[in-house]
Motif scaffolding. Structure first.
Motif, PDB file in Angstrom:
ATOM      1  N   ASN A  54       0.828  -1.217   0.000  1.00 58.57           N
ATOM      2  CA  ASN A  54       0.000   0.000   0.000  1.00 58.57           C
ATOM      3  C   ASN A  54       0.858   1.261   0.000  1.00 58.57           C
ATOM      4  O   ASN A  54       0.579   2.231   0.723  1.00 58.57           O
ATOM      5  CB  ASN A  54      -0.942   0.006   1.209  1.00 58.57           C
ATOM      6  CG  ASN A  54      -1.879  -1.178   1.222  1.00 58.57           C
ATOM      7  OD1 ASN A  54      -2.550  -1.463   0.240  1.00 58.57           O
ATOM      8  ND2 ASN A  54      -1.914  -1.898   2.338  1.00 58.57           N
TER       9      ASN A  54
ATOM     10  N   VAL B 191      -1.018   4.544  -0.690  1.00 58.77           N
ATOM     11  CA  VAL B 191      -1.744   5.096   0.453  1.00 58.77           C
ATOM     12  C   VAL B 191      -0.772   5.771   1.418  1.00 58.77           C
ATOM     13  O   VAL B 191      -1.071   6.835   1.983  1.00 58.77           O
ATOM     14  CB  VAL B 191      -2.548   4.002   1.175  1.00 58.77           C
ATOM     15  CG1 VAL B 191      -3.275   4.564   2.384  1.00 58.77           C
ATOM     16  CG2 VAL B 191      -3.534   3.352   0.218  1.00 58.77           C
TER      17      VAL B 191
ATOM     18  N   ARG C 292      -5.808   5.042  -6.746  1.00 60.99           N
ATOM     19  CA  ARG C 292      -5.058   5.507  -5.571  1.00 60.99           C
ATOM     20  C   ARG C 292      -3.721   6.125  -5.964  1.00 60.99           C
ATOM     21  O   ARG C 292      -3.324   7.144  -5.398  1.00 60.99           O
ATOM     22  CB  ARG C 292      -4.842   4.343  -4.597  1.00 60.99           C
ATOM     23  CG  ARG C 292      -6.130   3.805  -4.001  1.00 60.99           C
ATOM     24  CD  ARG C 292      -5.878   2.556  -3.167  1.00 60.99           C
ATOM     25  NE  ARG C 292      -7.135   1.930  -2.750  1.00 60.99           N
ATOM     26  CZ  ARG C 292      -7.212   0.750  -2.164  1.00 60.99           C
ATOM     27  NH1 ARG C 292      -6.103   0.054  -1.926  1.00 60.99           N
ATOM     28  NH2 ARG C 292      -8.391   0.250  -1.831  1.00 60.99           N
TER      29      ARG C 292
END
Length: 583
Positions: free
Chosen positions: A266, A269, A513
């Motif tokens: 991730n 993020v 994202r």
């Protein structure tokens, strides 16, 4: 007999010739009575379609275009000039179309006598010509340098394919794609899958086989980018330079981690959260480090009064605030009686600190931050804020995100839309709702932490000072050192909620994202740079800072694009392929 036979064939030949001449003069002529005429019409139609296809290539580059082999400087120059002209034309049309759409949206606000002038300026204004000149110059310089360097210095020509160690070559060695095409399916082992290129497989292989030295592409990108950015206005160079720099960082980071087998779960993020922490810190405490338009947008998205933001800035940094800001809050039509009374009490305490002291001599609590009654004046309870803020932000952003999801689905995925419009509309609807929910959750996380960390600070401080009587349960809390309690209202405490709010990106679709992270990262880096420059930690770049940043960014972008394009985002690859092509 021979003469009669010859006489019988001559009219047919003349008729065919006249039919051909008539077809050439009149365009496409369908005459089903004669097979030859029909055949000629089909040929004419095929030629016409071929000309349309060639004309379309001037505007939109087809996938799988082969690499152009250039052996002389004259060929490199001609290739660069034609590519630059094409890029300038494409850029002009794109910028003019966008300006025209924006002008038509707000044309009803303009007096009728000025509307044609407004449209003319939108299409043929200086911004359109500058944008076209920038991209045309970049394409021309880059194409010339990248193709001329191997000719200029032949001793360091790129290695041949057999010596390349690209990820695409390794994948082709272990997975026989061509053999599997006959079965109708392609099976690629999960651990060997790579990011899908927007080019066809043939174009991918050609890019690998025609690799350049990395420093060739970096030098060409730096020179072309640094000179091309000068065409743009100074107030726009910073935005472009920041985007190019973070895109270069993205590609370089992906290439580095892939080569060494590193993986950060991730990571998009994480980058988003770090950038948001800095952005929201700058929004509340250092608004001078962010563009004014950006701080205005954040204020609208947060649904927080501007007066509250100014009060918080002054209280945290100086311990005082402008009474006019508080008075404007108390005059709001939607303020509750409880919040109004709380703000008036704060006003009295600020103006008369001695008179407001407790009768027993114990100190009163004076907030060194904007109180909750200023953050949400229309809501008396902090527990009511999350639901109210979520739906307010969701409703505000839904039309914006709806346009961002529906318009591309109709314009750029026209074939899929025509085949199954219900499915495409459903996906666009779900995407719009997820994006709107993402921003709603983002605002809820930050404001919830903001309210409750200050509530905790007030409770612990009052226990520490003895204003609130202690009980068996609260007695240990009264022994917490004040400097530990004050961490809840320290400057860092305004950065941490922004980082936590970035976790709302998990609500957004995974493929979006990375793009959102790349959107906020330049703003966060700009804020950090301005703060560091103010403390004397970094050097001043002067009027050439945007040029140098663009050169550095484009050096990284083009080095990755020319050698490992799969490490760039799909959006960047598609844009570069349309303007630059394989080389």
């Amino acid at each position: 007999m021979t003469k009669e036979k010859g006489d019988s064939t001559t009219p047919e030949s003349n008729g065919s010739s006249s039919s051909r001449e008539r077809s050439d003069r009149e365009g496409l002529l369908f005459t089903p009575k004669r097979a030859m005429a029909s055949f000629e019409n089909l040929v004419a139609m095929a030629n016409h379609q071929e000309r349309l296809k060639e004309a379309r290539k001037m505007v939109w580059r087809d996938k799988g275009q082969p690499v152009v082999e250039l052996d002389t400087f004259e060929a490199c120059l001609a290739h660069a000039m034609s590519g630059g002209f094409r890029s300038a034309t494409l850029a002009f049309n794109i910028r003019a179309s966008i300006n025209l759409v924006l002008a038509l949206i707000r044309i009803h606000r303009v007096p009728r006598d000025y509307r044609m002038s407004m449209i003319r300026h939108a299409v043929f204004g200086t911004d359109t010509w500058r944008f076209a000149a920038m991209l045309g110059t970049f394409t021309s310089l880059y194409k010339f340098i990248i193709n001329a360097l191997p000719i200029l210095i032949p001793a360091i020509n790129p290695r041949q394919t057999s010596q390349n160690t690209s990820a695409l070559d390794e994948e082709d060695d272990k997975v026989d794609l061509e053999a599997q095409l006959g079965n109708g399916t392609i099976e690629v082992p999960l651990e060997k899958r790579r990011a899908r290129l927007s080019l066809s497989k043939h174009a991918q292989r050609m890019l690998v086989r025609k690799q350049t030295r990395r420093w060739h592409a970096a030098l060409a990108g730096a020179v072309a980018g640094g000179l091309a950015i000068i065409w743009e206005k100074r107030n726009r160079r910073g935005v472009i330079a920041q985007q190019m720099f973070v895109r270069g960082l993205q590609g370089s980071y992906n290439a580095f981690t892939t080569k060494r087998g590193l993986h950060v779960p991730n990571g998009d993020v994480l980058v988003f959260s770090l950038a948001c922490g800095q952005i929201l810190y700058g929004f509340l405490l250092r608004p001078d480090t962010l563009p004014r338009s950006y701080t205005s947008w954040i204020s609208q998205a947060a649904k927080v009064p501007v007066e509250c933001v100014r009060m918080n800035h002054d209280l945290v940094r100086e311990g005082v605030f402008n009474v006019k800001d508080l008075d404007q809050l108390t005059r709001r039509a939607d303020i509750t009686s409880f919040n109004k009374a709380d703000l008036l009490s704060l006003r009295s305490q600020f103006l008369n600190p001695l008179a407001s002291a407790a009768a027993d001599g114990l100190p009163t609590y004076f907030p060194r931050y904007a109180p909750c009654s200023a953050v949400h004046p229309a809501l008396s309870s902090c527990s009511s804020v999350p639901v109210d803020r979520f739906f307010a932000v969701f409703k505000w952003m839904l039309p914006i995100y709806g346009a961002l999801h529906f318009i591309p689905a109709v314009l750029f995925k026209r074939k899929a839309f025509m085949e199954d419009p219900a499915k495409m509309l459903f996906k666009a609807t779900i995407g719009s709702m997820r994006s709107s929910a993402f921003l709603g959750v983002f605002v809820v996380i930050y404001q919830t932490i903001y309210c409750y960390k200050h509530k905790i600070h007030k409770i612990l401080t009052l226990l520490r000072t003895g204003v609130t009587p202690t009980t068996l349960l609260t007695s240990p809390l009264s022994n917490i050192p004040q400097w530990v309690i004050d961490l809840l209202i320290s400057k860092f405490s305004f950065w941490l909620p922004g980082f936590a709010a970035g976790l709302a990106l998990f609500v957004e679709e995974k493929r979006r994202r990375g793009e959102l992270a790349m959107y906020v990262l330049p703003k966060g880096l700009e804020s950090i740079w301005v703060m560091a420059r103010g403390k004397g930690w970094v050097f001043r770049t002067g009027k050439w800072g945007e040029t140098l940043l663009t050169a550095l960014g484009m050096a990284m972008v083009m080095s990755t694009y020319q050698n490992d394009p799969q490490h760039l985002s799909g959006l960047v690859r598609r844009i570069l392929y349309q303007f630059i092509g394989p080389n």
